[in-house]
Scaffold this motif. Structure first.
Motif, PDB file in Angstrom:
ATOM      1  N   PRO A 238       2.433  10.597  -5.448  1.00 59.99           N
ATOM      2  CA  PRO A 238       3.272  11.689  -4.942  1.00 59.99           C
ATOM      3  C   PRO A 238       2.503  12.703  -4.109  1.00 59.99           C
ATOM      4  O   PRO A 238       3.107  13.470  -3.350  1.00 59.99           O
ATOM      5  CB  PRO A 238       3.822  12.335  -6.228  1.00 59.99           C
ATOM      6  CG  PRO A 238       2.874  11.921  -7.307  1.00 59.99           C
ATOM      7  CD  PRO A 238       2.371  10.571  -6.920  1.00 59.99           C
ATOM      8  N   GLU A 239       1.173  12.700  -4.240  1.00 62.03           N
ATOM      9  CA  GLU A 239       0.371  13.644  -3.460  1.00 62.03           C
ATOM     10  C   GLU A 239       0.183  13.191  -2.011  1.00 62.03           C
ATOM     11  O   GLU A 239      -0.240  13.973  -1.154  1.00 62.03           O
ATOM     12  CB  GLU A 239      -1.006  13.834  -4.120  1.00 62.03           C
ATOM     13  CG  GLU A 239      -1.979  12.670  -3.967  1.00 62.03           C
ATOM     14  CD  GLU A 239      -1.642  11.485  -4.863  1.00 62.03           C
ATOM     15  OE1 GLU A 239      -2.284  10.423  -4.695  1.00 62.03           O
ATOM     16  OE2 GLU A 239      -0.746  11.627  -5.718  1.00 62.03           O
TER      17      GLU A 239
ATOM     18  N   ALA B  71       4.857  11.824   5.643  1.00 59.70           N
ATOM     19  CA  ALA B  71       4.776  11.316   7.017  1.00 59.70           C
ATOM     20  C   ALA B  71       3.821  10.128   7.111  1.00 59.70           C
ATOM     21  O   ALA B  71       4.075   9.177   7.863  1.00 59.70           O
ATOM     22  CB  ALA B  71       4.323  12.435   7.960  1.00 59.70           C
ATOM     23  N   GLU B  72       2.738  10.172   6.342  1.00 63.87           N
ATOM     24  CA  GLU B  72       1.777   9.061   6.357  1.00 63.87           C
ATOM     25  C   GLU B  72       2.422   7.788   5.806  1.00 63.87           C
ATOM     26  O   GLU B  72       2.244   6.697   6.353  1.00 63.87           O
ATOM     27  CB  GLU B  72       0.556   9.440   5.516  1.00 63.87           C
ATOM     28  CG  GLU B  72      -0.505   8.345   5.436  1.00 63.87           C
ATOM     29  CD  GLU B  72      -1.677   8.755   4.555  1.00 63.87           C
ATOM     30  OE1 GLU B  72      -2.416   7.848   4.114  1.00 63.87           O
ATOM     31  OE2 GLU B  72      -1.850   9.967   4.315  1.00 63.87           O
ATOM     32  N   ARG B  73       3.170   7.941   4.728  1.00 62.13           N
ATOM     33  CA  ARG B  73       3.840   6.782   4.129  1.00 62.13           C
ATOM     34  C   ARG B  73       4.880   6.207   5.079  1.00 62.13           C
ATOM     35  O   ARG B  73       4.964   4.983   5.274  1.00 62.13           O
ATOM     36  CB  ARG B  73       4.489   7.204   2.816  1.00 62.13           C
ATOM     37  CG  ARG B  73       5.158   6.081   2.039  1.00 62.13           C
ATOM     38  CD  ARG B  73       5.593   6.619   0.676  1.00 62.13           C
ATOM     39  NE  ARG B  73       6.206   5.601  -0.169  1.00 62.13           N
ATOM     40  CZ  ARG B  73       7.504   5.353  -0.198  1.00 62.13           C
ATOM     41  NH1 ARG B  73       8.338   6.068   0.569  1.00 62.13           N
ATOM     42  NH2 ARG B  73       7.996   4.418  -0.991  1.00 62.13           N
ATOM     43  N   LEU B  74       5.691   7.063   5.696  1.00 63.50           N
ATOM     44  CA  LEU B  74       6.722   6.600   6.618  1.00 63.50           C
ATOM     45  C   LEU B  74       6.117   5.930   7.843  1.00 63.50           C
ATOM     46  O   LEU B  74       6.657   4.944   8.354  1.00 63.50           O
ATOM     47  CB  LEU B  74       7.615   7.769   7.040  1.00 63.50           C
ATOM     48  CG  LEU B  74       8.537   8.335   5.952  1.00 63.50           C
ATOM     49  CD1 LEU B  74       9.286   9.557   6.470  1.00 63.50           C
ATOM     50  CD2 LEU B  74       9.525   7.275   5.468  1.00 63.50           C
TER      51      LEU B  74
ATOM     52  N   ALA C 107       1.609   5.247  -8.197  1.00 67.75           N
ATOM     53  CA  ALA C 107       3.065   5.424  -8.214  1.00 67.75           C
ATOM     54  C   ALA C 107       3.635   4.987  -9.559  1.00 67.75           C
ATOM     55  O   ALA C 107       4.496   5.648 -10.138  1.00 67.75           O
ATOM     56  CB  ALA C 107       3.709   4.636  -7.080  1.00 67.75           C
ATOM     57  N   GLY C 108       3.140   3.864 -10.078  1.00 72.49           N
ATOM     58  CA  GLY C 108       3.593   3.412 -11.385  1.00 72.49           C
ATOM     59  C   GLY C 108       3.132   4.340 -12.489  1.00 72.49           C
ATOM     60  O   GLY C 108       3.900   4.664 -13.407  1.00 72.49           O
ATOM     61  N   GLU C 109       1.893   4.787 -12.380  1.00 73.93           N
ATOM     62  CA  GLU C 109       1.342   5.683 -13.398  1.00 73.93           C
ATOM     63  C   GLU C 109       2.132   6.985 -13.469  1.00 73.93           C
ATOM     64  O   GLU C 109       2.316   7.564 -14.548  1.00 73.93           O
ATOM     65  CB  GLU C 109      -0.124   5.960 -13.090  1.00 73.93           C
ATOM     66  CG  GLU C 109      -0.902   6.579 -14.221  1.00 73.93           C
ATOM     67  CD  GLU C 109      -2.401   6.592 -13.957  1.00 73.93           C
ATOM     68  OE1 GLU C 109      -3.139   7.004 -14.855  1.00 73.93           O
ATOM     69  OE2 GLU C 109      -2.816   6.178 -12.859  1.00 73.93           O
ATOM     70  N   ALA C 110       2.625   7.434 -12.316  1.00 76.03           N
ATOM     71  CA  ALA C 110       3.388   8.683 -12.284  1.00 76.03           C
ATOM     72  C   ALA C 110       4.732   8.560 -12.974  1.00 76.03           C
ATOM     73  O   ALA C 110       5.344   9.565 -13.348  1.00 76.03           O
ATOM     74  CB  ALA C 110       3.589   9.127 -10.832  1.00 76.03           C
ATOM     75  N   LEU C 111       5.222   7.311 -13.150  1.00 78.42           N
ATOM     76  CA  LEU C 111       6.504   7.119 -13.826  1.00 78.42           C
ATOM     77  C   LEU C 111       6.418   7.425 -15.315  1.00 78.42           C
ATOM     78  O   LEU C 111       7.393   7.867 -15.918  1.00 78.42           O
ATOM     79  CB  LEU C 111       6.975   5.671 -13.646  1.00 78.42           C
ATOM     80  CG  LEU C 111       7.318   5.205 -12.240  1.00 78.42           C
ATOM     81  CD1 LEU C 111       7.582   3.701 -12.249  1.00 78.42           C
ATOM     82  CD2 LEU C 111       8.524   5.961 -11.705  1.00 78.42           C
ATOM     83  N   ALA C 112       5.256   7.160 -15.918  1.00 76.08           N
ATOM     84  CA  ALA C 112       5.139   7.233 -17.371  1.00 76.08           C
ATOM     85  C   ALA C 112       5.430   8.616 -17.949  1.00 76.08           C
ATOM     86  O   ALA C 112       6.208   8.731 -18.903  1.00 76.08           O
ATOM     87  CB  ALA C 112       3.760   6.745 -17.802  1.00 76.08           C
TER      88      ALA C 112
ATOM     89  N   ILE D  27       0.839  -1.200   0.000  1.00 75.04           N
ATOM     90  CA  ILE D  27       0.000   0.000   0.000  1.00 75.04           C
ATOM     91  C   ILE D  27       0.873   1.248   0.000  1.00 75.04           C
ATOM     92  O   ILE D  27       0.645   2.203  -0.752  1.00 75.04           O
ATOM     93  CB  ILE D  27      -0.947  -0.010   1.211  1.00 75.04           C
ATOM     94  CG1 ILE D  27      -1.995  -1.124   1.046  1.00 75.04           C
ATOM     95  CG2 ILE D  27      -1.644   1.344   1.371  1.00 75.04           C
ATOM     96  CD1 ILE D  27      -2.755  -1.437   2.307  1.00 75.04           C
ATOM     97  N   ALA D  28       1.905   1.243   0.847  1.00 72.08           N
ATOM     98  CA  ALA D  28       2.825   2.390   0.898  1.00 72.08           C
ATOM     99  C   ALA D  28       3.520   2.589  -0.439  1.00 72.08           C
ATOM    100  O   ALA D  28       3.711   3.719  -0.897  1.00 72.08           O
ATOM    101  CB  ALA D  28       3.845   2.188   2.014  1.00 72.08           C
ATOM    102  N   SER D  29       3.894   1.478  -1.083  1.00 72.39           N
ATOM    103  CA  SER D  29       4.562   1.564  -2.379  1.00 72.39           C
ATOM    104  C   SER D  29       3.659   2.181  -3.436  1.00 72.39           C
ATOM    105  O   SER D  29       4.135   2.879  -4.338  1.00 72.39           O
ATOM    106  CB  SER D  29       5.001   0.162  -2.826  1.00 72.39           C
ATOM    107  OG  SER D  29       5.593   0.194  -4.100  1.00 72.39           O
ATOM    108  N   GLY D  30       2.362   1.930  -3.320  1.00 69.35           N
ATOM    109  CA  GLY D  30       1.422   2.436  -4.312  1.00 69.35           C
ATOM    110  C   GLY D  30       0.920   3.844  -4.055  1.00 69.35           C
ATOM    111  O   GLY D  30       0.140   4.374  -4.856  1.00 69.35           O
TER     112      GLY D  30
END
Length: 279
Positions: A67-68, A72-75, A259-264, A61-64
């Motif tokens: 960027p918005e 702190a929530e992810r960590l 997260a993957g979509e943001a790479l494109a 879940i954290a990986s996905g």
């Protein structure tokens, strides 16, 4: 007995949701419920196994997170997952449940990698690697050697990464362990892209795409499209690369992988910079 059956069913459902359906929020809820029901019947081993599965999904879940999402929530999610795994590891170690202990220990490397602590990742992988070697377990030895390859890749040591992946790959059979096999050749392909070995990298990523697609893993399939697009950009085939990216975008959307979509959108810029650097 009814409560035990419910707990075991929830645990198995959680694994299906995680490993086959890639529904990580649902899998986390299933694992959390299973852990509570195992605890209610006094099955601490079942409870810690379910907690370990919950932690694995929290990492996913954290990986996905896009960027918005607040950093702190992810960590915080990463920290809670790692704490859950360490508690499980200590429990398993105290009861000499060695396989469970090693699995819980090694999974902590996911959180370390997501925090960017690659030295810690390497230390985590070394212990189960030595244990696998000591008992002659070639499969798990290959898994941990490959994991060290991923650590090397993240540290920018592409030559070392390729060497480690190539050492690990012969022990992994595509038909028996397709997901592991596809992940390994995908990682090898990425390291080869870094070294400019585009022809071999393209073959590996094409095969990985076939495997992930056949398994219904849309997120990883999309990432393979992006890897192929990177090769196409670096080879100067911009039109084809843009078309390949277009194939990836709906897969990321359906997989709920922001997260993957943001790479494109960033890929053309990165690939263009790479071509310019080699001019």
């Amino acid at each position: 007995n009814d409560l035990r059956s419910l707990a075991e069913t929830e645990y198995q459902v959680g694994w299906v949701e995680h490993a086959l359906l890639f529904q990580f929020e649902e899998a986390r809820r299933s694992a959390e419920s299973a852990a509570a029901h195992f605890a209610a019947i006094g099955d601490d081993t079942g409870m810690h196994r379910a907690a370990s599965l919950r932690a694995l999904n929290e990492y996913s879940i954290a990986s996905g997170m896009g960027p918005e999402a607040p950093r702190a929530e992810r960590l915080d999610l990463l920290e809670r997952a790692t704490s859950r795994l360490e508690e499980a590891r200590q429990y398993f170690a105290a009861r000499e449940l060695h396989t469970d202990e090693i699995v819980a220990h090694d999974r902590k490397s996911i959180g370390a990698g997501m925090r960017g602590d690659y030295e810690e990742c390497g230390r985590i992988h070394e212990e189960p690697l030595q244990r696998a070697r000591a008992r002659g377990d070639k499969f798990h030895e290959a898994i941990y050697v490959s994991s060290l390859g991923s650590v090397a890749a993240r540290k920018g040591q592409a030559v070392k990464a390729v060497s480690l992946y190539e050492r690990a790959l012969p022990a992994i059979e595509r038909d028996r362990n397709p997901g592991v096999y596809a992940s390994m050749i995908s990682n090898l392909g990425r390291a080869l892209i870094t070294l400019g070995a585009f022809d071999r990298a393209q073959m590996l990523h094409t095969e990985a795409l076939e495997v992930f697609s056949s398994r219904g893993d849309e997120s990883q399939t999309a990432r393979e499209y992006l890897a192929l697009a990177s090769i196409q950009f670096r080879s100067g085939d911009v039109t084809r690369a843009l078309g390949t990216i277009e194939s990836a975008l709906p897969l990321f959307a359906r997989a709920r992988d922001p997260a993957g979509e943001a790479l494109a959108p960033r890929l053309p810029g990165h690939a263009g910079a790479g071509r310019g650097g080699h001019a």
